[in-house]
Design an enzyme around this catalytic site. Structure first.
Site, PDB file in Angstrom:
ATOM      1  N   SER A 185       0.809  -1.210   0.000  1.00 42.01           N
ATOM      2  CA  SER A 185       0.000   0.000   0.000  1.00 42.01           C
ATOM      3  C   SER A 185       0.846   1.267   0.000  1.00 42.01           C
ATOM      4  O   SER A 185       0.486   2.263  -0.651  1.00 42.01           O
ATOM      5  CB  SER A 185      -0.940   0.002   1.210  1.00 42.01           C
ATOM      6  OG  SER A 185      -0.208  -0.070   2.424  1.00 42.01           O
ATOM      7  N   ASP A 235      10.908   0.332  -1.804  1.00 39.76           N
ATOM      8  CA  ASP A 235       9.958  -0.650  -1.299  1.00 39.76           C
ATOM      9  C   ASP A 235       9.662  -0.368   0.165  1.00 39.76           C
ATOM     10  O   ASP A 235      10.387   0.370   0.835  1.00 39.76           O
ATOM     11  CB  ASP A 235      10.522  -2.069  -1.464  1.00 39.76           C
ATOM     12  CG  ASP A 235       9.442  -3.146  -1.443  1.00 39.76           C
ATOM     13  OD1 ASP A 235       8.245  -2.807  -1.294  1.00 39.76           O
ATOM     14  OD2 ASP A 235       9.788  -4.333  -1.584  1.00 39.76           O
ATOM     15  N   GLY A 236       8.597  -0.964   0.662  1.00 42.47           N
ATOM     16  CA  GLY A 236       8.217  -0.824   2.053  1.00 42.47           C
ATOM     17  C   GLY A 236       8.826  -1.914   2.907  1.00 42.47           C
ATOM     18  O   GLY A 236       9.677  -2.695   2.460  1.00 42.47           O
ATOM     19  N   ALA A 237       8.379  -1.997   4.160  1.00 42.35           N
ATOM     20  CA  ALA A 237       8.838  -3.037   5.083  1.00 42.35           C
ATOM     21  C   ALA A 237       7.755  -3.277   6.123  1.00 42.35           C
ATOM     22  O   ALA A 237       6.983  -2.378   6.458  1.00 42.35           O
ATOM     23  CB  ALA A 237      10.137  -2.633   5.764  1.00 42.35           C
ATOM     24  N   GLY A 256       7.414  -9.239   3.305  1.00 38.12           N
ATOM     25  CA  GLY A 256       6.654 -10.371   2.785  1.00 38.12           C
ATOM     26  C   GLY A 256       5.214 -10.420   3.235  1.00 38.12           C
ATOM     27  O   GLY A 256       4.488 -11.347   2.910  1.00 38.12           O
ATOM     28  N   GLY A 257       4.770  -9.388   3.982  1.00 34.28           N
ATOM     29  CA  GLY A 257       3.374  -9.339   4.373  1.00 34.28           C
ATOM     30  C   GLY A 257       2.437  -9.323   3.182  1.00 34.28           C
ATOM     31  O   GLY A 257       1.306  -9.795   3.262  1.00 34.28           O
ATOM     32  N   GLY A 258       2.930  -8.799   2.061  1.00 33.14           N
ATOM     33  CA  GLY A 258       2.143  -8.777   0.833  1.00 33.14           C
ATOM     34  C   GLY A 258       2.423  -9.945  -0.090  1.00 33.14           C
ATOM     35  O   GLY A 258       1.967  -9.961  -1.236  1.00 33.14           O
ATOM     36  N   GLU A 305      10.781  -9.432  -4.425  1.00 37.39           N
ATOM     37  CA  GLU A 305      11.343  -8.224  -3.817  1.00 37.39           C
ATOM     38  C   GLU A 305      12.837  -8.396  -3.552  1.00 37.39           C
ATOM     39  O   GLU A 305      13.629  -7.486  -3.800  1.00 37.39           O
ATOM     40  CB  GLU A 305      10.601  -7.912  -2.524  1.00 37.39           C
ATOM     41  CG  GLU A 305       9.179  -7.421  -2.746  1.00 37.39           C
ATOM     42  CD  GLU A 305       8.374  -7.292  -1.476  1.00 37.39           C
ATOM     43  OE1 GLU A 305       7.298  -6.667  -1.533  1.00 37.39           O
ATOM     44  OE2 GLU A 305       8.802  -7.810  -0.436  1.00 37.39           O
TER      45      GLU A 305
END
Length: 234
Positions: free
Chosen positions: A41, A92-94, A106-108, A114
């Protein structure tokens, strides 16, 4: 570790924080090059911001089907990772990030791709809100992408380390990743040595990717706070 002063003093909602760090990440995009793009998101906010300068870049390498679809819908060309030798930056997020730039991701469900895109990038810029900054990794369930036939044995190996592993479900059935495999989510871990942990678990037969990013850790974190964006460099 160096930090900059916040850029704003006005309190912001979580959605506004995501938008703010997504926009802030544009400063790390190199004109005329291909940018690595993550998943999630917060990254969606970055993709939206990237569309405003799409004429200044060649395109993107994407870490997931979902991000690829969003990039293409906004008119940003997407390249296969095999066709790009090196990327200047990966954004990227975390799910968690510690004080050294190590992350859980890796929540997504896109952790493998990634990690692939991160590995071919010179700089990893993590964009996240301040709740993701932790002293020790492990409170967020650790994603691990595995071959289905090895799932139960790998779950027992995590139990021996003090973890509780479960197969991630979607609509009552195991979630299938973009790579056609399944995910374990492991709770109850405290990962005090992320690099050693990543190295060990990556060698377990049947593990495709463990969601600890220590070999491909962040060099920069753009952290959304109630006062604005805090820039952390490692």
């Amino acid at each position: 570790m160096n930090t900059s002063t916040p850029e704003s003093s006005a309190p912001l909602t979580q959605d506004q924080l995501k938008t703010l760090v997504g926009q802030a990440a544009l400063r790390y995009v190199v004109p005329g090059e291909i940018v690595g793009v993550g998943t999630g998101s917060t990254v969606n906010k970055f993709i939206d911001a990237l569309a405003t300068i799409k004429d200044q870049i060649k395109g993107a390498v994407s870490s997931s089907v979902a991000s690829t679809q969003r990039l293409l819908a906004l008119g940003i060309p997407v390249f296969d990772a095999n066709d790009v030798q090196e990327l200047a930056v990966y954004i990227d997020g975390a799910d968690e990030i510690d004080g050294q730039g190590n992350m859980i991701k890796g929540g997504g469900a896109a952790l493998t791709r990634e990690k692939v895109v991160a590995a071919q990038s010179r700089t990893f810029v993590c964009i996240a809100d301040e709740s993701k900054l932790v002293p020790v990794l492990g409170h967020f369930p650790l994603p691990v992408e595995v071959i289905p036939m090895a799932a139960q044995r790998i779950m027992r190996q995590f139990e021996a380390l003090g973890g509780r592993a479960q197969i991630r479900l979607k609509d009552g059935s195991p979630l299938v990743t973009d790579n056609g495999l399944i995910l374990l989510d492991v709770r109850g871990l405290q990962i005090s040595d992320p690099l050693a942990f990543e190295t060990e678990v990556s060698q377990w037969p049947g593990v495709l990717t463990v969601g600890v990013f220590a070999c491909q850790k962040a060099q920069v974190c753009l952290l959304g706070t109630a006062q604005g964006v805090r820039t952390i460099t490692y």
